[in-house]
Design an enzyme around this catalytic site. Structure first.
Site, PDB file in Angstrom:
ATOM      1  N   ARG A 171      12.926  -4.029  -6.840  1.00  0.00           N
ATOM      2  CA  ARG A 171      11.437  -4.621  -6.134  1.00  0.00           C
ATOM      3  C   ARG A 171      11.490  -5.858  -6.707  1.00  0.00           C
ATOM      4  NH1 ARG A 171       5.253  -2.782  -5.479  1.00  0.00           N
ATOM      5  NH2 ARG A 171       4.610  -4.589  -4.666  1.00  0.00           N
ATOM      6  N   TYR A 228      -1.217  -7.869   5.377  1.00  0.00           N
ATOM      7  CA  TYR A 228       0.617  -8.368   5.735  1.00  0.00           C
ATOM      8  C   TYR A 228       1.137  -9.402   6.890  1.00  0.00           C
ATOM      9  CZ  TYR A 228       1.593  -4.400   2.441  1.00  0.00           C
ATOM     10  OH  TYR A 228       1.819  -4.067   0.937  1.00  0.00           O
TER      11      TYR A 228
HETATM   12  C1  G6P Z   1      -0.275  -1.533   0.197  1.00  0.00           C
HETATM   13  C2  G6P Z   1       1.021  -1.069   1.055  1.00  0.00           C
HETATM   14  C3  G6P Z   1       1.948  -0.180   0.630  1.00  0.00           C
HETATM   15  C4  G6P Z   1       2.666  -0.998  -0.548  1.00  0.00           C
HETATM   16  C5  G6P Z   1       1.129  -1.465  -1.732  1.00  0.00           C
HETATM   17  C6  G6P Z   1       1.906  -2.027  -2.920  1.00  0.00           C
HETATM   18  O1  G6P Z   1      -1.095  -0.877  -0.596  1.00  0.00           O
HETATM   19  O2  G6P Z   1       0.184  -0.670   1.826  1.00  0.00           O
HETATM   20  O3  G6P Z   1       2.932   0.106   0.959  1.00  0.00           O
HETATM   21  O4  G6P Z   1       3.389   0.314  -1.515  1.00  0.00           O
HETATM   22  O5  G6P Z   1       0.652  -1.967  -1.053  1.00  0.00           O
HETATM   23  O6  G6P Z   1       0.834  -1.926  -4.429  1.00  0.00           O
HETATM   24  P1  G6P Z   1       1.234  -2.251  -5.438  1.00  0.00           P
HETATM   25  O7  G6P Z   1       0.508  -1.674  -6.251  1.00  0.00           O
HETATM   26  O8  G6P Z   1       2.553  -1.477  -6.123  1.00  0.00           O
HETATM   27  O9  G6P Z   1       1.857  -3.358  -4.985  1.00  0.00           O
END
Ligand code: G6P
Length: 443
Positions: free
Chosen positions: A96, A256
């Site tokens: 990622r 988003y």
């Molecule tokens: C949001 C999205 C998810 C994603 C998450 C990432 O909630 O809807 O699809 O996985 O954020 O969160 P993070 O804490 O891993 O950045």
């Protein structure tokens, strides 16, 4: 009581698993789980054991007869499952971080599910999901696949179009996050708020908002015009909207949408983060280390509040409510990713959409939307085209198709830049892209 359910969670070593366990414990009366199988791969073994032990302590504290099994053998776990949930990340957070950093060099948004990062994540993930679905056909043909793995929209699209499996629901916490955010803005209990959701995953709009059945869309938009309205998720900077734009849009964008409607500001913000605190994956890596340290504590028997620093807030509510409603044939309305079947007029019938659905034992039945407002329609269609081409590239491993997907993504400025980014990213993710590099191993 019935014999009880068997639930399998692939990516069980995820730091989010305690959320899920908490949700299952809360709902045990109406969702009597007999066996919960947490599955992971060799690279996730240590995390699986730590989080699995915490899961066992949580169940024990709740005094429930749920058996928690930990395994690296996916096929053993899948046999006779009723529900399979997926929440894995191919290449873990290191992959990622590459998705987030590499595009920035080319002045392009670097994000987990949007732009080039979303494409590469899809290329890594889709073959693995299709492998899971193959195993399910053989080992648990009656089960439902509840996919939380990102990019959830593209993954759902790929399963619908490139496998014979139809029992998939893609799930995301963005709609529930929006509903909770609206309740906070209006200072009311979330149960009183209803939102008409329609669009695609991470590209969903709240077309209309109701409070106790009365349309309050404009009031909510008014409140969202405040500079720090809080209408975002932990992983997306709360950069305010231009009030006139929001009012003219007349709908609630999801967090988003900032990547598309505020591209320059979001890019500047990402670049600054990358140069200072690190990209989101790098921040999350540190958060995860802290979380796993906490999870190791043999006295910890509950989900620690620190988990709330992650973007996946309410994830367990979304996932557990969905499974509970399907199991009990509740026929309530929840927003999920499913086959469009004509619900949104400008999206192909066979494609995945994120839309309010009646949740039944036979799966989600989308509520007809008609067409999306003209101002939102084009972007949604463009992203759907991107997802379809990306899914095709993931399945075929065809370079030209991958370049086509990269180029038609609205966050990528030209075919030339698309090619440069694609070449660098394919190389960077080589070990997880066996379909593009014949000799690599699928993790
Ligand atoms: C949001 C999205 C998810 C994603 C998450 C990432 O909630 O809807 O699809 O996985 O954020 O969160 P993070 O804490 O891993 O950045």
């Amino acid at each position: 009581m019935s014999k009880g359910l068997k639930i399998v969670t692939i990516g069980g070593g995820s730091s989010y698993t305690p959320e899920l366990i908490e949700g299952f414990i809360k709902r045990y009366e109406s969702l009597p789980i007999r066996e919960l199988w947490l599955v992971d791969i060799e690279a996730g073994k240590e995390k699986l054991e730590i989080v699995g032990d915490l899961a066992k302590r949580m169940v024990k504290k709740a005094g429930l007869p749920i058996e928690v099994h930990l395994t690296l053998d996916r096929r053993k776990a899948l046999r006779d499952a009723d529900f399979v949930t997926t929440q894995f990340r191919v290449g873990l957070l290191a992959a990622r971080a590459k998705d987030e950093r590499i595009p920035l060099k080319y002045d392009v948004i670097g994000q987990e599910t949007n732009g080039p990062g979303g494409l590469l994540k899809g290329l890594r993930t889709i073959p693995v999901i299709l492998g899971i679905v193959k195993d399910m056909e053989e080992l648990c043909p009656d089960a439902w696949l509840i996919n939380f793995t990102n990019p959830a929209g593209m993954v759902t699209e790929a399963v619908l179009r490139h496998s014979n499996w139809t029992k998939i629901v893609g799930l995301c916490n963005v709609p529930i996050g929006i509903r909770m955010g609206i309740a906070k803005l209006l200072e009311v209990e979330p149960e009183r708020v209803f939102v008409d959701f329609a669009g695609l995953n991470h590209m969903v709009f709240g077309l209309q908002v109701y409070l106790d059945g009365n349309d309050v869309t404009n009031e909510v938009i008014e409140k969202m015009c405040e500079p720090k309205s809080g209408m975002t998720m932990k992983n997306i900077a709360d950069i305010g909207w231009e009030p006139e734009f929001l009012k003219a849009l007349g709908a609630i964008p999801c967090p988003y949408h900032r990547y598309y409607y505020k591209t320059d500001q979001m890019l500047a913000n990402e670049k600054e983060d990358a140069a200072t605190n690190g990209t989101r994956a790098e921040v999350v890596q540190k958060l995860e280390e802290e979380l796993f340290e906490l999870y190791k504590d043999p006295d910890l028997e509950i989900k620690p509040p620190q988990l709330e620093k992650r973007g996946g807030a309410y994830y367990s509510d979304a996932a557990c409510s969905l499974i509970e409603s399907m199991y009990n044939d509740r026929r309530d309305i929840q927003p999920v990713n499913t086959i469009n079947n004509g619900a949104i007029a400008s999206i192909p019938n066979e494609s995945a959409v994120e839309v309010n659905c009646v949740i039944t034992k036979e799966g989600p039945k989308p509520v007809a939307v008609g067409d999306l407002p003209v101002a939102t329609r084009g972007l949604v269609q463009q992203i759907k085209s991107f997802e379809r081409v990306a899914a095709e590239a993931a399945v075929t491993g065809d370079y030209n198709t991958a370049l086509l997907a990269m180029t038609i993504n609205p966050l990528v400025p030209s075919d030339k830049v698309a090619k440069e980014i694609l070449d660098e990213m394919l190389e960077a993710h080589k070990e997880h892209l066996p379909q593009f590099f014949g000799d690599a191993v699928l993790a």
